[in-house]
Write a protein that holds these residues in place. Structure first.
Motif, PDB file in Angstrom:
ATOM      1  N   GLU A 101       0.860  -1.172   0.000  1.00 23.07           N
ATOM      2  CA  GLU A 101       0.000   0.000   0.000  1.00 23.07           C
ATOM      3  C   GLU A 101       0.907   1.237   0.000  1.00 23.07           C
ATOM      4  N   MET A 102       0.378   2.372  -0.439  1.00 25.52           N
ATOM      5  CA  MET A 102       1.153   3.591  -0.339  1.00 25.52           C
ATOM      6  C   MET A 102       1.343   3.963   1.127  1.00 25.52           C
ATOM      7  N   VAL A 103       2.577   4.311   1.475  1.00 23.41           N
ATOM      8  CA  VAL A 103       2.898   4.814   2.808  1.00 23.41           C
ATOM      9  C   VAL A 103       3.462   6.219   2.620  1.00 23.41           C
ATOM     10  N   THR A 104       2.930   7.195   3.325  1.00 23.21           N
ATOM     11  CA  THR A 104       3.416   8.563   3.131  1.00 23.21           C
ATOM     12  C   THR A 104       4.786   8.736   3.778  1.00 23.21           C
ATOM     13  N   ALA A 105       5.565   9.654   3.221  1.00 13.04           N
ATOM     14  CA  ALA A 105       6.893   9.942   3.772  1.00 13.04           C
ATOM     15  C   ALA A 105       6.815  10.386   5.233  1.00 13.04           C
ATOM     16  N   PRO A 106       5.870  11.282   5.596  1.00 13.12           N
ATOM     17  CA  PRO A 106       5.787  11.663   7.010  1.00 13.12           C
ATOM     18  C   PRO A 106       5.493  10.476   7.928  1.00 13.12           C
ATOM     19  N   ALA A 107       4.685   9.530   7.459  1.00  9.58           N
ATOM     20  CA  ALA A 107       4.387   8.362   8.288  1.00  9.58           C
ATOM     21  C   ALA A 107       5.640   7.523   8.523  1.00  9.58           C
ATOM     22  N   ILE A 121       8.708   8.638   8.533  1.00 12.25           N
ATOM     23  CA  ILE A 121       9.640   9.409   9.367  1.00 12.25           C
ATOM     24  C   ILE A 121       9.162   9.506  10.805  1.00 12.25           C
ATOM     25  N   HIS A 122       7.886   9.789  10.990  1.00 10.32           N
ATOM     26  CA  HIS A 122       7.380  10.096  12.322  1.00 10.32           C
ATOM     27  C   HIS A 122       6.473   9.019  12.916  1.00 10.32           C
ATOM     28  N   PRO A 161       4.818   4.779  13.195  1.00 11.30           N
ATOM     29  CA  PRO A 161       5.285   3.455  13.637  1.00 11.30           C
ATOM     30  C   PRO A 161       5.937   2.701  12.478  1.00 11.30           C
ATOM     31  N   ARG A 162       7.150   3.113  12.168  1.00 11.23           N
ATOM     32  CA  ARG A 162       7.830   2.648  10.958  1.00 11.23           C
ATOM     33  C   ARG A 162       7.927   1.121  10.892  1.00 11.23           C
ATOM     34  N   ALA A 163       8.290   0.501  11.984  1.00 15.20           N
ATOM     35  CA  ALA A 163       8.466  -0.954  11.970  1.00 15.20           C
ATOM     36  C   ALA A 163       7.174  -1.668  11.590  1.00 15.20           C
ATOM     37  N   ARG A 164       6.054  -1.149  12.071  1.00 10.63           N
ATOM     38  CA  ARG A 164       4.772  -1.772  11.723  1.00 10.63           C
ATOM     39  C   ARG A 164       4.380  -1.458  10.289  1.00 10.63           C
ATOM     40  N   LEU A 165       4.575  -0.213   9.862  1.00  9.61           N
ATOM     41  CA  LEU A 165       4.169   0.195   8.525  1.00  9.61           C
ATOM     42  C   LEU A 165       4.961  -0.509   7.426  1.00  9.61           C
ATOM     43  N   LEU A 166       6.223  -0.775   7.684  1.00  5.90           N
ATOM     44  CA  LEU A 166       7.100  -1.317   6.644  1.00  5.90           C
ATOM     45  C   LEU A 166       7.385  -2.810   6.813  1.00  5.90           C
ATOM     46  N   ARG A 167       6.721  -3.419   7.759  1.00  3.71           N
ATOM     47  CA  ARG A 167       6.952  -4.844   7.998  1.00  3.71           C
ATOM     48  C   ARG A 167       6.559  -5.678   6.783  1.00  3.71           C
ATOM     49  N   LYS A 168       7.365  -6.647   6.475  1.00  2.63           N
ATOM     50  CA  LYS A 168       7.056  -7.580   5.393  1.00  2.63           C
ATOM     51  C   LYS A 168       7.708  -8.916   5.708  1.00  2.63           C
ATOM     52  N   ASP A 169       7.322  -9.922   4.958  1.00 10.05           N
ATOM     53  CA  ASP A 169       7.900 -11.249   5.116  1.00 10.05           C
ATOM     54  C   ASP A 169       8.914 -11.499   4.008  1.00 10.05           C
ATOM     55  N   VAL A 170       9.936 -12.266   4.321  1.00  8.11           N
ATOM     56  CA  VAL A 170      10.982 -12.566   3.342  1.00  8.11           C
ATOM     57  C   VAL A 170      10.387 -13.212   2.088  1.00  8.11           C
ATOM     58  N   ALA A 181      13.608  11.909   0.594  1.00 10.03           N
ATOM     59  CA  ALA A 181      14.952  11.349   0.719  1.00 10.03           C
ATOM     60  C   ALA A 181      15.132  10.701   2.083  1.00 10.03           C
ATOM     61  N   ARG A 182      14.664  11.389   3.125  1.00  8.86           N
ATOM     62  CA  ARG A 182      14.779  10.860   4.483  1.00  8.86           C
ATOM     63  C   ARG A 182      13.971   9.569   4.622  1.00  8.86           C
ATOM     64  N   ALA A 183      12.753   9.563   4.093  1.00  3.23           N
ATOM     65  CA  ALA A 183      11.919   8.367   4.172  1.00  3.23           C
ATOM     66  C   ALA A 183      12.551   7.208   3.418  1.00  3.23           C
ATOM     67  N   THR A 184      13.140   7.493   2.272  1.00  3.89           N
ATOM     68  CA  THR A 184      13.806   6.455   1.480  1.00  3.89           C
ATOM     69  C   THR A 184      14.974   5.856   2.244  1.00  3.89           C
TER      70      THR A 184
END
Length: 336
Positions: A43-49, A51-52, A54-63, A81-84
């Motif tokens: 899903e799209m995740v905004t850069a502010p989300a 950065i600020h 719950p990054r670990a939850r938002l970007l969690r994925k399985d191998v 750039a910071r979000a990347t």
């Protein structure tokens, strides 16, 4: 040695579109069971989300999801750039900038399709992202917005992206109307213009261009005669077996599952692991309701999972519900 980006480009021959509230990690895990080759998107995740939030939850994925791309929304080069950079350790195979979502504002400002009006800003954004990304940065865009003339806007946009260092772009073959149409309407009402997107491939042979918008299984072979890739959204979600069940043949590979029932069985160990990890059964099975679309038992499958999965079930009860739904499909298939 194969460049990792080459394998992702190869996977982009067929991809499943990023879809808000739909292509979460459970959906992607289920889709990966049916295709080992297709490129999947978050899903799209905004850069502010990122950065600020719950990054670990938002970007969690399985191998097992690989190849998988992260789509980011934003319009500020420094923020993107910071979000990347923050997303890099999560190991996505691609970072995609959303220039197609038909919504004009979120949190920190403009993002999505409205950025078609400021291609120079998008170019600054992708340059900043490329500088911070260990993997390829790509773009998903519309053919234009509002009163823009796509015949002039789209080639200019593609040229600017190429000059900024982007080599792979997915084009949703519809305009977006930012005033008067809802995001849902923007996926259905503006007319599709496949010929324009085809002309872009002829005009930019050095770019890897995928086409998106209103595509079904029947469209894939003909579109791949012209385009480098096809991205399917709603059809892949609502009729996943029809899109992904035999998709791996596009890469001359054998499909991993023989049929939708086989896919349901292959997904079961994933479901058990997700439930043990704290997921609720409805979080998973809501993505699977269309697995038997057009086949015996499809209605029983949907009804059993829809009505039962929202109850407060233990992991064992959730698996039992899943097994019961699959048994009903088997019985309907045998009776057909």
């Amino acid at each position: 040695m194969v460049n990792p980006s080459d394998s992702v480009t190869r996977a982009a021959r067929l991809s499943v579109a990023p879809m808000m509230d739909w292509t979460d990690r459970f959906c992607r895990g289920f889709h990966r069971v049916m295709s080992r080759q297709a490129l999947l998107y978050t899903e799209m995740v905004t850069a502010p989300a990122i950065i600020h939030g719950p990054r670990a939850r938002l970007l969690r994925k399985d191998v097992a999801e690989h190849p998988v791309a992260l789509q980011i929304g934003g319009s500020d080069p420094a923020e993107l750039a910071r979000a990347t950079a923050l997303a890099a350790p999560f190991g996505y195979d691609e970072i995609n900038l959303n220039v197609g979502c038909p919504s004009d504002r979120v949190q920190s400002g403009c993002f999505g399709a409205v950025l078609m009006k400021t291609p120079e800003r998008v170019a600054d954004c992708v340059r900043a992202m490329i500088a911070e990304s260990p993997v390829e940065v790509t773009v998903k865009c519309r053919i234009g917005v509002d009163e823009q003339n796509p015949e002039g806007v789209l080639p200019d946009f593609l040229a600017r992206m190429r000059d900024a260092g982007v080599r792979r772009i997915t084009i949703h073959a519809r305009k977006a109307w930012l005033e008067g149409l809802s995001p849902k309407d923007n996926r259905e009402i503006p007319p599709l213009d496949y010929p324009l997107v085809h002309r872009m491939k002829a005009q930019f042979p050095d770019l890897h261009l995928s086409i998106n918008g209103g595509l079904t299984a029947d469209h894939i072979p003909e579109q791949l005669q012209i385009m480098d890739g096809v991205m399917v959204g709603r059809a892949a979600y609502h009729q996943p077996w029809d899109i992904l069940g035999s998709a791996d043949r596009l890469w001359n590979a054998a499909p991993p599952c023989a049929g939708p029932a086989d896919a349901a069985l292959a997904t079961r160990p994933l479901i058990a692991a997700w439930l043990d990890d704290g997921a609720r059964i409805h979080q998973i099975t809501r993505h699977m309701l269309g697995l038997f679309h057009g086949r015996p038992g499809a209605r029983l499958w949907r009804r059993t999972l829809s009505e039962g999965a929202h109850k407060a079930l233990t992991p064992a009860q959730g698996l039992a519900l899943y097994d019961a739904a699959l048994d009903q499909v088997r019985e309907a298939t045998e009776a057909a």
